[in-house]
Each structure stands twice: as C-alpha cells, then as structure tokens.
Write an enzyme that holds these catalytic residues in place. Structure first.
Site, short mmCIF file in Angstrom:
data_model
loop_
_atom_site.label_atom_id
_atom_site.label_comp_id
_atom_site.label_asym_id
_atom_site.label_seq_id
_atom_site.Cartn_x
_atom_site.Cartn_y
_atom_site.Cartn_z
N HIS A 1 0.87 -1.18 0.00
CA HIS A 1 0.00 0.00 0.00
C HIS A 1 0.91 1.24 0.00
O HIS A 1 1.61 1.46 -0.97
CB HIS A 1 -0.92 -0.11 1.23
CG HIS A 1 -2.07 0.84 1.27
ND1 HIS A 1 -2.46 1.63 0.22
CD2 HIS A 1 -2.95 1.13 2.28
CE1 HIS A 1 -3.51 2.34 0.57
NE2 HIS A 1 -3.82 2.07 1.82
N HIS B 1 -2.73 -2.49 -9.76
CA HIS B 1 -3.65 -1.85 -8.83
C HIS B 1 -4.92 -2.67 -8.75
O HIS B 1 -5.33 -3.24 -9.75
CB HIS B 1 -3.97 -0.42 -9.31
CG HIS B 1 -4.48 0.44 -8.22
ND1 HIS B 1 -5.81 0.44 -7.86
CD2 HIS B 1 -3.85 1.28 -7.38
CE1 HIS B 1 -5.95 1.27 -6.84
NE2 HIS B 1 -4.79 1.79 -6.52
N ASP C 1 2.58 5.32 -7.30
CA ASP C 1 3.81 5.24 -6.54
C ASP C 1 5.04 4.94 -7.39
O ASP C 1 6.15 4.96 -6.88
CB ASP C 1 3.67 4.18 -5.45
CG ASP C 1 2.88 4.73 -4.30
OD1 ASP C 1 2.97 5.95 -4.08
OD2 ASP C 1 2.15 3.97 -3.64
#
Ligand code: ACO
Length: 427
Positions: free
Chosen positions: A266, A305, A361
């Site tokens: 995460h 994702h 990210d």
C-alpha cells in the site's frame, strides 16, 4: 425490466427474488436462503472484499477500467492543475469548493492548529535514533488522543470539527518532527506566515540560514498531496472506517489507518519502488529483473492496482510533475532505470495480460528522493495527503444510518468440539 434478481436454490428448488439497487444486492437478503429452518442462511464469501461494497459514499469516484478518478465530482487532473491541497482538503471534507472567505477561514484554522504540544517532543525523544519515521508518525498520531480527551465525543459536531482541523494541521508537523528526529536535527516550529506546503517544507529542511522556498518544489508537493488525498475504500481507508465504527476517537482510528498504509503493498510501495530501482542499479540490468518478476520471484513494485486496469490517472499527472521537479533538482539517476522498466513492462505479455500499469507510486518516490527525502519518509508523505480522505470517509461513516460496528462473518473450518487433553496425555 424488473430491478430484481431471481435466485433458484438447487438444493431445495425454491426461488427467491431480491431487489437490485445501484447494481448491488444486499448480502443480508441472501440470509433467507436456507435448506432447513434452523440453518443460519446463505452468506457470501469475499476475502479481501474484491466484490463487496461496504458503504455508500459521495466522496470519491473511481472507474478503474477507464482510468477515472474524481473527488466530489471534480476530475483529479483539473484539481491537480488548478487547485491547492488546502482547497482540495476543504472540498473533500465539505463536499463543495470553498468560497474565498471559506478558504481563508480554513487556512487560518490550519495555521492555528499546526503547533504540537511540547510533550510531543519528549514523546519523540523516546524513539531510537534509527526509528522508521512511519512508526514514529503513527504512534504520535495515536498519542494525540491522550492530549485531546474530548475527541471521544465523535457525535458532537463542534468537538469533531475541531479534531478534524487539528488532524489536518498537525500531521505535517508530526511528519516534520519525525523527519528531524531521524536525521538528528532540532525540531522546527510551524511558521504561520507561510503557506501550508511552504511551512511543511521549512519544518523539514530548514538549516541555520533562512529557508528559501522554491515555488516549483512547493507546487510539486501540493500536487502530490492532492493526488494522494483520497482513493475511496482502499486498505487504509477501510481500516479507518472499521476502527471508527466502534466509535474510537479519530486519533486512534487514524493511527490504525496509518498502520495499514505502512505496508509495502500500500503506502510503503513508493519506498519499495526506490529500493527496487536501486537494486536494479542500471538500465542494462532491467531485462533480467523483468524476467525474474515473470518467473514469480518478487513483484514489480509501483505496478498494478486493485481497481485501475487500464492506467492510474494519478501516475500520468505525477510523471509530468517529476520532470518539473527534475528541472530544479537535477535528474534523479534512477529515472532512466524507471523509464526502461516502464517501457519493457508495458510491451511485455506478462504485464499486458494481467493489466499491470504504473501506479501513483511508481514515480512519486523518484520525486521525493530528488527533493531530498529518504525513502523511509515516503509513506509519511503519503499519510499527510491521505489524512484528509481518511477523515472525510470517517465522518461520512459516522453520519450514515446504514452503518454499524464493522463485523465480518467467517466460514469456520476448524475442529469440531473436542475434549481438553491433559499435558501428560498429549503426544
Ligand atoms: N508485479 C508482478 N506481478 C504482479 C504485480 C506486480 N506489481 N501485481 C500483480 N501481479 C500479478 C500477480 O502475481 C497475479 O498474477 P497471477 O494471476 O499469475 O497469479 C496477477 O498479477 C493479479 O495480481 P493480484 O495480486 O491478484 O492483484 P491485486 O489486485 O490483489 O493486487 C496490488 C493489487 C497489491 C497493488 C498488486 O498489483 C501489487 O502488489 N503491486 C505492487 C505493489 C504496489 O505498487 N502497491 C501500490 C498500490 S497503489 C497504492 O497503494 C497507492
């Protein structure tokens, strides 16, 4: 066309008709389906909540197949271009963009509450010199609950509003202290003369001389916080709602959400991306690394994702921001490795067939590192932005009459009843 679902139970031949609302059936409507009267009734099994809506929400909309993300109806790309994090936080918390005077009032509240109690410094001193800043961050947020006992009155609108402002205002200060602690520098007090972001950057990076704020880096940080501000029912937000559903105070709930965020799948992912890029080291090593991932030896961090299956719209914005930041800081040497990794992965059958694309990210860590942050700080930066989303979702949960204390069911597969065996008789 009836908005219902007809279910035939082949065990009994009985038929049931359950309503469909918002493309959803209520799991509790299945409870009536049973073979014998004394049975519990049918349940759904959905580990990791892959196809279960746990709430109705009006905050964030995502269409994972089309790569759409909107806060309160506004596309993320427009907010990243035209808004500030302070304005976006007002939007997420209140549902509408603020007027000029509402924005000024919100800004003032955040400046007012940015200061931390002096005892927080003593609390932080208890951490070892090499403590992970995310550990410091989440413990300190939890500790704030002891400073504001009135926070437990979660249904008192005024008390709740004060905690909301405190949390949004104080998380950057906690992050600033955690960072300074981890590099052994004195803590810097908030400066109300500066913008929310400007003050935060100064709390982190001030040295002896006056801190000079670079407007491009200030704007980049603003955009990164906007992009991270909310993402509907992700792991940490579900944790926030779940903990808050017991009417725990918001500091305790937010500490739990931050703990969920700290995991490498995460919010810890951007830290993991940087470690991965450093491990790959150079562009020539990229094909061998991709082969290892295909062989099931590890994951390509920053890729994939749960909901985005075409692209992550935040990744597109962040890539542009990365180039703006590198104009100021110089190029991050790992950028070439990242670009090559992205190029190969996007052409590769393994990643294409599994719909794996760069997520937010993949690039955020490169920006943060270029700005002077160590990878251990990355999840803390994520947490500052996401605090707003956690709180907005927590408030929505508290005000939702459909909600109760979160309490999933289980399918028990353990032993049947058996008698206790004394130690001497155990083999
Ligand atoms: N690298 C290689 N393979 C992957 C990756 C990856 N990053 N992500 C998923 N896969 C593969 C899985 O091995 C699986 O393959 P299989 O069908 O052969 O078994 C398939 O793709 C489906 O993966 P799942 O784990 O079922 O996907 P899920 O939706 O549960 O996971 C997650 C999503 C956790 C984000 C995953 O893609 C991942 O681990 N990515 C890397 C970590 C990361 O970047 N996390 C940040 C997420 S964004 C955020 O939190 C802000």
């Amino acid at each position: 066309m009836a908005d219902t679902l007809t279910i035939t139970d082949n065990r009994t031949g009985k038929q049931y008709e359950v309503p469909i609302n918002d493309s959803t059936i209520r799991a509790l409507d299945l409870r009536q389906i049973k073979v014998t009267e004394d049975e519990f009734g049918l349940m759904t099994y959905d580990p990791a909540y892959q196809n279960t809506a746990s709430c109705k929400s009006r905050i964030t909309f995502i269409d994972g197949d089309k790569g759409i993300l909107r806060y309160r109806g506004y596309p993320i790309e427009q907010l990243a271009e035209h808004s500030t994090f302070v304005e976006t936080s007002y939007l997420l918390l209140n549902g509408e963009l603020p007027t000029e005077s509402q924005l000024a009032g919100w800004n003032q509240k955040l400046q007012w509450h940015a200061m931390l109690h002096e005892n927080i410094k003593k609390f932080m001193e208890g951490f070892r010199y090499d403590a992970h800043p995310m550990g410091i961050f989440l413990s300190t947020v939890g500790a704030l609950s002891t400073f504001y006992p009135e926070a437990k009155n979660v249904f008192d609108n005024e008390a709740r509003y004060t905690q909301v402002a405190r949390l949004v205002a104080k998380v950057p200060s906690i992050a600033g202290y955690a960072f300074r602690h981890s590099i052994g520098r004195p803590y810097v007090y908030p400066d109300p003369e500066l913008s929310f972001i400007g003050n935060f950057l100064r709390m982190l990076f001030k040295k002896v001389e006056r801190y000079k704020l670079d407007p491009i880096l200030e704007r980049a940080m603003d955009v990164l916080f906007i992009l991270h501000a909310d993402h509907e029912q992700n792991c940490s937000t579900s944790a926030m709602r779940s903990i808050g559903s017991s009417h725990a105070d918001p500091y305790a709930s937010l500490a739990g959400a931050a703990a969920a965020l700290s995991g490498p799948l995460h919010g810890g992912a951007n830290e993991a991306v940087l470690r991965m890029l450093a491990e790959i080291g150079s562009v020539e090593n990229v094909p061998a690394f991709v082969k290892k991932v295909q062989a099931g030896e590890g994951r390509l961090m920053g890729f994939g994702h749960r909901v985005y299956k075409s692209y992550d719209p935040r990744a597109t914005v962040i890539k542009q921001t990365a180039y703006q930041v590198f104009e100021v800081t110089g190029k991050n040497p790992l950028l070439d490795v990242a670009l090559e990794l992205e190029r190969i992965a996007l052409e590769d059958e393994y990643f294409i067939s599994r719909k794996l694309y760069p997520n937010v990210d993949f690039y955020s860590g490169l920006i943060y590192e270029a700005m002077g942050f160590r990878p251990a700080m990355f999840p803390v930066l994520f947490a500052i932005g996401r605090t707003v989303g956690w709180i907005a979702q927590w408030e929505e949960m508290l005000q939702d009459s459909d909600q109760k204390i979160a309490r999933p069911r289980q399918i028990y597969l353990g032993s049947e009843q058996r008698d206790f065996v004394p130690m001497a008789d155990r083999s």
